[in-house]
Design a protein around this motif. Structure first.
Motif, PDB file in Angstrom:
ATOM      1  N   HIS A 136       1.562  -0.958   0.350  1.00 60.02           N
ATOM      2  CA  HIS A 136      -0.126   0.101  -0.356  1.00 60.02           C
ATOM      3  C   HIS A 136       0.896   1.534  -0.076  1.00 60.02           C
ATOM      4  O   HIS A 136       0.998   2.504  -1.092  1.00 60.02           O
ATOM      5  N   VAL A 137       1.858   0.918   0.804  1.00 59.25           N
ATOM      6  CA  VAL A 137       3.221   2.664   0.318  1.00 59.25           C
ATOM      7  C   VAL A 137       4.302   1.439   0.773  1.00 59.25           C
ATOM      8  O   VAL A 137       4.562   0.393   1.310  1.00 59.25           O
ATOM      9  N   THR A 138       5.526   2.351   0.777  1.00 57.72           N
ATOM     10  CA  THR A 138       6.588   1.592   0.949  1.00 57.72           C
ATOM     11  C   THR A 138       7.504   2.062   2.002  1.00 57.72           C
ATOM     12  O   THR A 138       7.323   2.525   3.004  1.00 57.72           O
ATOM     13  N   VAL A 139       8.349   1.149   2.343  1.00 57.34           N
ATOM     14  CA  VAL A 139       8.686   1.398   3.815  1.00 57.34           C
ATOM     15  C   VAL A 139       8.942   1.855   4.045  1.00 57.34           C
ATOM     16  O   VAL A 139       9.277   2.409   5.182  1.00 57.34           O
ATOM     17  N   GLU A 140       9.837   2.668   3.091  1.00 57.12           N
ATOM     18  CA  GLU A 140      11.062   4.057   3.302  1.00 57.12           C
ATOM     19  C   GLU A 140       9.536   4.872   3.506  1.00 57.12           C
ATOM     20  O   GLU A 140      10.045   6.022   4.740  1.00 57.12           O
ATOM     21  N   ALA A 141       8.702   5.314   3.037  1.00 61.11           N
ATOM     22  CA  ALA A 141       8.029   6.539   3.282  1.00 61.11           C
ATOM     23  C   ALA A 141       7.268   5.645   4.915  1.00 61.11           C
ATOM     24  O   ALA A 141       6.860   7.096   5.007  1.00 61.11           O
ATOM     25  N   ALA A 142       6.415   5.104   5.326  1.00 63.49           N
ATOM     26  CA  ALA A 142       6.108   4.221   6.199  1.00 63.49           C
ATOM     27  C   ALA A 142       7.231   4.748   7.197  1.00 63.49           C
ATOM     28  O   ALA A 142       6.822   5.486   8.549  1.00 63.49           O
ATOM     29  N   LEU A 143       8.561   4.460   7.306  1.00 60.02           N
ATOM     30  CA  LEU A 143       9.340   5.310   7.741  1.00 60.02           C
ATOM     31  C   LEU A 143      10.078   6.697   8.420  1.00 60.02           C
ATOM     32  O   LEU A 143       9.363   6.928   9.627  1.00 60.02           O
ATOM     33  N   LEU A 144       9.898   7.232   7.245  1.00 57.21           N
ATOM     34  CA  LEU A 144      10.391   8.724   7.129  1.00 57.21           C
ATOM     35  C   LEU A 144       9.205   9.227   7.868  1.00 57.21           C
ATOM     36  O   LEU A 144       9.177  10.410   8.710  1.00 57.21           O
ATOM     37  N   THR A 145       8.309   8.929   7.574  1.00 61.61           N
ATOM     38  CA  THR A 145       6.515   9.901   8.513  1.00 61.61           C
ATOM     39  C   THR A 145       6.236   9.291  10.549  1.00 61.61           C
ATOM     40  O   THR A 145       6.254  10.065  10.344  1.00 61.61           O
ATOM     41  N   ALA A 146       6.892   7.955   9.641  1.00 63.23           N
ATOM     42  CA  ALA A 146       6.820   7.472  11.599  1.00 63.23           C
ATOM     43  C   ALA A 146       7.877   8.136  12.213  1.00 63.23           C
ATOM     44  O   ALA A 146       7.569   8.723  13.456  1.00 63.23           O
ATOM     45  N   LEU A 147       8.577   8.735  11.474  1.00 63.88           N
ATOM     46  CA  LEU A 147      10.273   9.467  12.162  1.00 63.88           C
ATOM     47  C   LEU A 147       9.663  11.104  12.701  1.00 63.88           C
ATOM     48  O   LEU A 147       9.944  11.600  13.404  1.00 63.88           O
TER      49      LEU A 147
END
Length: 171
Positions: free
Chosen positions: A55-66
């Motif tokens: 659904h999203v990239t893992v990089e986008a999820a990681l950066l957004t969480a940070l």
């Protein structure tokens, strides 16, 4: 509740997923009541699971969480700094809350910036430490450094936990 949240996130596509992964950790640290109802860490794990599902990239999820974690920490710090007495009074009014508040204040006094790091990984402290750091007037530069460091460890850890358990998650 977790399955419902995952369904709602996925139903709104990548933007909805990333919005929740950003907002829940931010609100959790900025407004402790929100963290008690919908923990930001849950949204981050779900973001990792939904990344595994494509659904999203893992990089986008990681950066957004940070980013969400750091912004929430800064907002909580600002609230504590600005409204110290208003913030501390209700936290210390009830016996159960008083115990957690005193524990968090003691941790901040003993460990200083290290409390910010430990607080990021502890559910109750994650909601209290940012506000209490502001209330105790921890220097902003020091607080921000440890907020970024702790969030830079926390966000990948929980996004990747979600990514690893993604095959077993809600689909």
């Amino acid at each position: 509740m977790t399955a419902w949240l995952a369904e709602q996130m996925a139903a709104h596509g990548g933007v909805g997923i990333l919005a929740v992964v950003l907002l829940l950790p931010a609100l959790e640290a900025a407004l402790p009541v929100i963290g008690a109802l919908l923990p930001g860490q849950t949204a981050v794990v779900l973001g990792g699971m939904l990344a595994w599902q494509g659904h999203v990239t893992v990089e986008a999820a990681l950066l957004t969480a940070l980013v969400g974690a750091v912004l929430g920490n800064l907002a909580g710090y600002a609230v504590g700094r600005r409204w110290k007495s208003r913030v501390l009074a209700p936290l210390q009014a009830r016996a159960g809350r008083r115990r957690y508040t005193e524990r968090a204040l003691g941790l901040i006094e003993r460990r200083g910036a290290g409390a910010v790091f430990v607080g990021r990984f502890t559910a109750v402290l994650r909601t209290l430490v940012p506000t209490l750091c502001g209330a105790t007037r921890m220097p902003l530069r020091r607080y921000l450094l440890w907020s970024v460091v702790s969030s830079a460890v926390w966000a990948p850890a929980f996004v990747l936990i979600g990514y690893v358990i993604g095959p077993a998650g809600p689909g």
